[in-house]
Design a protein around this motif. Structure first.
Motif, mmCIF file in Angstrom:
data_model
loop_
_atom_site.group_PDB
_atom_site.id
_atom_site.type_symbol
_atom_site.label_atom_id
_atom_site.label_comp_id
_atom_site.label_asym_id
_atom_site.label_seq_id
_atom_site.Cartn_x
_atom_site.Cartn_y
_atom_site.Cartn_z
ATOM 1 N N ALA A 198 0.834 -1.207 0.000
ATOM 2 C CA ALA A 198 0.000 0.000 0.000
ATOM 3 C C ALA A 198 0.867 1.255 0.000
ATOM 4 N N ALA A 199 1.932 1.239 0.816
ATOM 5 C CA ALA A 199 2.810 2.412 0.892
ATOM 6 C C ALA A 199 3.568 2.633 -0.413
ATOM 7 N N LEU A 200 4.055 1.555 -1.021
ATOM 8 C CA LEU A 200 4.805 1.700 -2.273
ATOM 9 C C LEU A 200 3.904 2.106 -3.426
ATOM 10 N N ASP A 201 2.675 1.579 -3.442
ATOM 11 C CA ASP A 201 1.753 1.962 -4.507
ATOM 12 C C ASP A 201 1.380 3.437 -4.396
ATOM 13 N N GLN A 202 1.214 3.907 -3.174
ATOM 14 C CA GLN A 202 0.877 5.313 -2.980
ATOM 15 C C GLN A 202 2.042 6.219 -3.360
ATOM 16 N N GLU A 203 3.260 5.790 -3.033
ATOM 17 C CA GLU A 203 4.434 6.635 -3.261
ATOM 18 C C GLU A 203 4.927 6.587 -4.706
ATOM 19 N N VAL A 260 2.448 0.869 -8.483
ATOM 20 C CA VAL A 260 2.901 -0.507 -8.667
ATOM 21 C C VAL A 260 2.299 -1.070 -9.946
ATOM 22 N N ARG A 261 3.153 -1.594 -10.831
ATOM 23 C CA ARG A 261 2.683 -2.216 -12.074
ATOM 24 C C ARG A 261 2.463 -3.720 -11.913
ATOM 25 N N CYS A 303 8.009 3.875 -11.885
ATOM 26 C CA CYS A 303 9.143 4.769 -12.133
ATOM 27 C C CYS A 303 10.402 4.125 -11.588
ATOM 28 N N ASP A 304 11.530 4.555 -12.071
ATOM 29 C CA ASP A 304 12.801 4.073 -11.531
ATOM 30 C C ASP A 304 13.036 4.677 -10.154
ATOM 31 N N ASP A 331 14.255 0.105 -14.846
ATOM 32 C CA ASP A 331 12.909 -0.104 -15.384
ATOM 33 C C ASP A 331 11.871 -0.304 -14.280
ATOM 34 N N GLY A 332 12.133 0.266 -13.110
ATOM 35 C CA GLY A 332 11.179 0.169 -12.003
ATOM 36 C C GLY A 332 11.220 -1.136 -11.243
#
Length: 359
Positions: free
Chosen positions: A178-183, A186-187, A267-268, A320-321
């Motif tokens: 959740a934190a990484l998707d918000q920041e 997430v693909r 994003c990278d 490439d993220g």
């Protein structure tokens, strides 16, 4: 949802019962005492098919978490824990227990034997006012709500009758995702759980399961098993639906598990940036999300109450993220602590004493 009966008086503790007194059931009772919550939450009954002498013994002496910090004795149809009596029944069917006569506010279903709405409803029909389940429902429709404490506990409806505490792996992964998707966004996500052995595996090869891998000795092999983690993540984070894959591998240790988390962000980002974000998450989530850069082994997290501890020393990125994280969690103790957190969060919606504590 079922009609909820009137709450107990404001000065009465929350009255709970435990159905299934195995690894999680015993850890819940122990955590209640170690956290000093037994004046706010009272365990009034336990239903467990095993005999009282064995229940008392396994409560007092635990190979994983050590000797109980107090006293546990077998009484007359009860366990006496630190001098307080807990009524004990030994039934194998929900209908065989007179839950209504116990005057409980909430039942913690920790047996792991039930998964569908119809099966959970058997407890409600037998007089249990509310059910908190120690595992996910077979589908989202099988429960009224799923709590991942620290993420969505405030949204539990006051009139819910059947609530899930999700799984230990879901509680470990959801706060991080959740934190990484918000920041960053997430693909794609791929989670590999490295899970300690469980009771559905034999010590030596035997006829324990229809999954042939689980007929093999738990202490001699690394064993791939099926997992519903991907579906669990997508239920809680619907924006990731169709983006999550997962597999699980049992490893021959008694306790503490890990998740090897592969993901592609939109994003990278450097490993240092990721670790800064994850460290900040731990600061915002004390007691739920930990962070460490030390050179750890799994034993370091035995009896750790966090839902997850992020191992910053293992964070990797590859352009490439793409990113790789490593997450530790005590699948017994952390989850048992979340059962109690979820109990209090839900009780704050219907029980005057719990509401007063929350306020």
């Amino acid at each position: 949802m079922n009609r909820i009966p009137p709450a107990f008086p404001a000065h009465a503790p929350l009255r709970i019962a435990i159905n299934g007194y195995g690894r999680i059931g015993r850890c819940v009772l122990r955590a209640l005492h170690e956290l000093g919550l037994n004046d706010l939450i009272e365990v009034v009954a336990i239903n467990e098919p095993s005999d009282l002498a064995t229940m008392a013994y396994l409560s007092q002496f635990d190979s994983t978490h050590g000797i109980f910090p107090g006293t546990v004795q077998a009484g007359e149809a009860c366990l006496r824990v630190n001098g307080r009596e807990i009524a004990v029944t030994h039934e194998t069917r929900p209908e065989a227990v007179d839950w209504a006569a116990m005057g409980i506010d909430l039942l913690l279903e920790c047996s792991g034997r039930y998964g569908s709405r119809a099966q959970f409803q058997r407890f409600i029909d037998a007089g249990c006012p509310r059910l908190l389940v120690s595992h996910p429902g077979e589908s989202a429709e099988d429960v009224d709500y799923t709590i991942v404490y620290g993420v969505n506990q405030n949204g539990v409806p006051a009139d819910a009758a059947i609530v899930s505490n999700a799984s230990c792996t879901t509680n470990a992964s959801i706060p991080v995702l959740a934190a990484l998707d918000q920041e960053y966004g997430v693909r794609h996500v791929f989670l590999t759980t490295l899970h300690s052995v469980m009771n559905d595996q034999p010590l030596i090869d035997g006829y324990h399961h229809n999954d042939l891998r689980r007929t093999r000795s738990a202490m001699q092999s690394i064993v791939p098993v099926a997992t519903g983690l991907a579906q669990g993540v997508e239920r809680l984070l619907p924006q990731l639906r169709g983006k999550v894959q997962a597999k699980a591998i049992r490893v021959p240790i008694l306790n503490v598990s890990a998740i090897d988390l592969m993901l592609q962000l939109t994003c990278d980002v450097s490993a240092a940036q990721l670790n800064t974000t994850l460290h900040e998450l731990s600061v915002r989530s004390p007691g739920l999300v930990g962070y460490s850069n030390h050179p750890h082994a799994s034993i370091d997290f035995n009896h750790n109450p966090n839902s997850v501890v992020i191992d910053g020393s293992q964070t990797r990125t590859n352009g490439d993220g793409f990113a790789n994280l490593f997450l530790w969690f005590d699948n017994e103790w952390g989850f048992a602590n979340r059962m109690l957190d979820a109990t209090q969060a839900w009780a704050a919606k219907f029980h005057p004493a719990a509401q007063a504590v929350a306020d």
